[in-house]
Write an enzyme that holds these catalytic residues in place. Structure first.
Site, mmCIF file in Angstrom:
data_model
loop_
_atom_site.group_PDB
_atom_site.id
_atom_site.type_symbol
_atom_site.label_atom_id
_atom_site.label_comp_id
_atom_site.label_asym_id
_atom_site.label_seq_id
_atom_site.Cartn_x
_atom_site.Cartn_y
_atom_site.Cartn_z
ATOM 1 N N HIS A 181 0.861 -1.185 0.000
ATOM 2 C CA HIS A 181 0.000 0.000 0.000
ATOM 3 C C HIS A 181 0.897 1.235 0.000
ATOM 4 C CE1 HIS A 181 -3.253 -2.725 1.876
ATOM 5 N NE2 HIS A 181 -3.387 -2.666 0.569
ATOM 6 N N GLU B 10 1.331 3.946 2.825
ATOM 7 C CA GLU B 10 1.785 3.555 4.167
ATOM 8 C C GLU B 10 3.310 3.611 4.220
ATOM 9 O OE1 GLU B 10 -2.200 0.798 4.249
ATOM 10 O OE2 GLU B 10 -0.286 -0.208 4.513
ATOM 11 N N GLU C 14 1.258 -4.165 11.571
ATOM 12 C CA GLU C 14 0.532 -2.902 11.385
ATOM 13 C C GLU C 14 1.101 -1.832 12.309
ATOM 14 O OE1 GLU C 14 -1.954 -2.075 9.369
ATOM 15 O OE2 GLU C 14 -2.914 -3.934 8.710
HETATM 16 ZN ZN LIG Z 1 -1.868 -1.563 4.277
#
Ligand SMILES: [Zn+2]
Length: 605
Positions: free
Chosen positions: A321, A324, A487
């Site tokens: 992504h 990010e 994350e």
């Molecule tokens: Zn992501």
């Protein structure tokens, strides 16, 4: 007419972005053309990209949201609607449309290759000069609505009408101590950490030059709320509004959602890594494949190649992504650690072979996308059956993982992400194959080693909408027990010693290093720390725990709750800002498409 050739009349506009010196042109000729960034669209980037000093302000506190901020923001929104006729509504920047202000001026007059969209008319003209036509930049349009207030529209991801969240642009011709207000009016997510203490990042060229200040958090009166602009397929857009007072007159200030990390930055880093004589024998750089736009995607193999000892395999990937960006910083710190001189790094290299793909969505990074690639798809949904042409980096990374599994005991896979709605660092894993819940062990070891890692935020469910993610697809197909998504909050932690502080590069470094140390803890022969956490799992009945997932629909998963799935698949990338009140005037003028170019063919193919 003003003489823009002299620096003092250039209003802080960074002229070096708009032309290349002869020296730079020669350097490019010498460079391997494979590593030049390609957009894959007919969108042309400026000749240069901005450069930043590495230093950033340490440990900046989050703000405490004012109770009345939403009311105040909505009142301002209503005023803008009621007094629409009095607004300036002047488009002062568009990244794709020709500029009515500079269309008749030859850039060569100023010694430039490209001109800014807007050039101030005099020293008294305080109109800001916006720019985003650099790598990872994504401001589509800026509309001046009052002297010091601007509405901003972001470029959605290519071939989608959504995914606006990441932002990165610059503005010049600032006035010191004046209160400016910016409203980014086409945000998509229903909630944001900007309502929980997060501030945008800024970088002042004068601050960097005079005081060596790097990226810092700034802004006040910050609020994220649903506005009254209807989206084509239902639901409404959201506005991020913030006020800011700049420190310098005629400065150039960059504003971003998170510390930018471009493909060019990665290429420079990898070049430096492979030319470091101390690291040469510890790391091999290889070509994985080309992206749709024709950019080269590399991977690294790290290990002690000189001893014949049998080694376990670990695969780590990041930046699927593009928005990010913190994933890239953590990845870079991990590579630094694994190739470094410490005793722990040596143990890791002696016992493991690391295969690392640092940037899975290069085209998205180059073009300033938040989530998708140039085919308009979320690459973290393609892992079950990736298409060689449409998702080449995923296809080839999956082959790499499979090959590693055939060659050796593949003990860990991790894909690194950022999270836009939760605080802290945490992991998603997969439960179901091991009755002893061994998948909990590695995250718990991370919790013990990292001051911002929150085990209570971890989740081990197999959500239906994420079957195509790296974590679930590789776990199912290859039975890798330790198959994770790491994350990291865009904001900061809500517990421990960094509670109420934004994450910064120091914290990203700690996250990277503690991840590597947890690998040692997980696989050292005595299993001392593993036994301790297994006991904890047993004692606390974590074995049977299935966490409620309603708060975990994060960035690995799509959390655009208002979205019509049809809209996501729609093959057009312009946004149409509908509004019945016409309060936005020229902002609603249809945005021209930026078409894709066919992928460049590799020589000899
Ligand atoms: Zn992501």
């Amino acid at each position: 007419m003003i003489d823009f050739n002299t620096d003092e009349h250039f209003y802080g506009i960074n002229k070096s972005l708009y032309y290349k010196t002869e020296e730079q042109k020669n350097e490019i000729k010498k460079m391997d053309p494979e590593y030049l960034t390609r957009t894959g669209t007919d969108f042309v980037l400026l000749p240069n990209s901005p450069e930043f000093i590495n230093h950033n302000e340490p440990f900046e506190p989050m703000y405490i949201p004012k109770q009345t901020i939403l009311e105040e923001s909505l009142r301002r929104e209503i005023e803008r609607i009621c007094f629409a006729d009095t607004l300036l509504n002047k488009v002062v920047f568009d990244c794709a449309d020709p500029s009515p202000f500079t269309k008749d001026i030859d850039p060569a007059t100023y010694g430039l290759e490209v001109l800014p969209y807007y050039l101030p008319q005099s020293k008294e003209d305080s109109t800001l000069v916006f720019e985003s036509r650099f790598e990872s930049g994504n401001l589509r349009r800026a509309i001046q609505i009052c002297d010091y207030e601007y509405n901003l529209i972001l470029k959605p991801d290519y071939y989608t009408t959504m995914n606006t969240q990441w932002f990165y642009f610059s503005l010049s011709n600032t006035r010191k101590d004046v209160e400016y207000r910016f409203n980014i009016i086409n945000m998509m997510k229903p909630d944001s950490l900007y309502n929980s203490g997060m501030k945008p990042l800024m970088y002042s060229e004068q601050g960097a030059k005079q005081k060596k200040i790097g990226w810092f958090r700034d802004g006040h009166e910050i609020c994220y709320y649903q506005n009254n602009m209807k989206r084509k397929n239902g639901g409404f857009y959201y506005t991020l509004t913030f006020a800011v007072k700049f420190q310098h007159d005629f400065d150039c200030v960059y504003i971003a959602h998170c510390y930018p990390y471009t493909y060019t930055h990665l290429c420079r880093y990898l070049k430096q890594l492979e030319s470091d004589p101390a690291k040469k024998n510890r790391v091999k750089r290889k070509q994985l494949c080309q992206t749709i736009a024709g950019n080269m995607c590399d991977f690294l193999i790290i290990g002690d190649f000189n001893n014949g000892k049998e080694k376990k395999g670990i695969v780590i990937t990041s930046r699927v992504h593009p928005g990010e960006t913190m994933a890239s910083y953590v990845m870079e710190y991990m590579i630094d650690f694994l190739t470094g001189n410490t005793h722990e790094a040596r143990i890791l290299r002696e016992n493991f072979i690391f295969k690392i793909v640092p940037m899975l969505n290069i085209d998205g990074v180059v073009n300033g996308n938040y989530r998708c690639n140039l085919a308009g798809v979320d690459l973290n949904r393609q892992w079950i059956d990736p298409n060689k042409k449409q998702h080449p980096t995923i296809y080839h990374t999956k082959q790499l993982v499979k090959k590693t599994k055939e060659e050796r005991d593949l003990v860990l896979f991790c894909d690194i992400h950022g999270h836009s709605r939760k605080k802290n660092i945490f992991m998603y894993g997969c439960s179901g194959k091991d009755p002893n819940r061994k998948e909990l062990v590695f995250p718990m070891l991370n919790r013990n080693n990292c001051s911002v890692f929150s085990f209570k935020d971890c989740c081990f469910l197999l959500q239906k909408d994420r079957e195509g993610s790296a974590r679930i697809a590789l776990w199912r197909e290859l039975s890798i027990i330790n198959c994770y998504t790491l994350e990291m909050s865009f904001c900061g932690a809500d517990f421990g010693k960094y509670e109420y502080f934004h994450f910064n590069l120091d914290i990203y470094k700690e996250i990277a290093q503690s991840f590597c140390l947890s690998i040692i803890d997980c696989y050292e022969p005595e299993q001392i720390k593993v036994k301790q956490v297994l006991e904890e799992i047993e004692q606390n009945s974590l074995k049977n725990q299935q966490k409620d997932d309603k708060n975990n629909s994060g960035d690995e998963g799509s959390d655009y709750s208002n979205d019509d799935p049809k809209e996501q698949a729609m093959p057009q990338q312009q946004i149409q800002l509908q509004n019945n009140d016409q309060q936005l005037g020229s902002q609603t003028k249809k945005l021209k498409k930026i078409p894709l170019l066919p992928p460049k063919k590799k020589k000899g193919q």
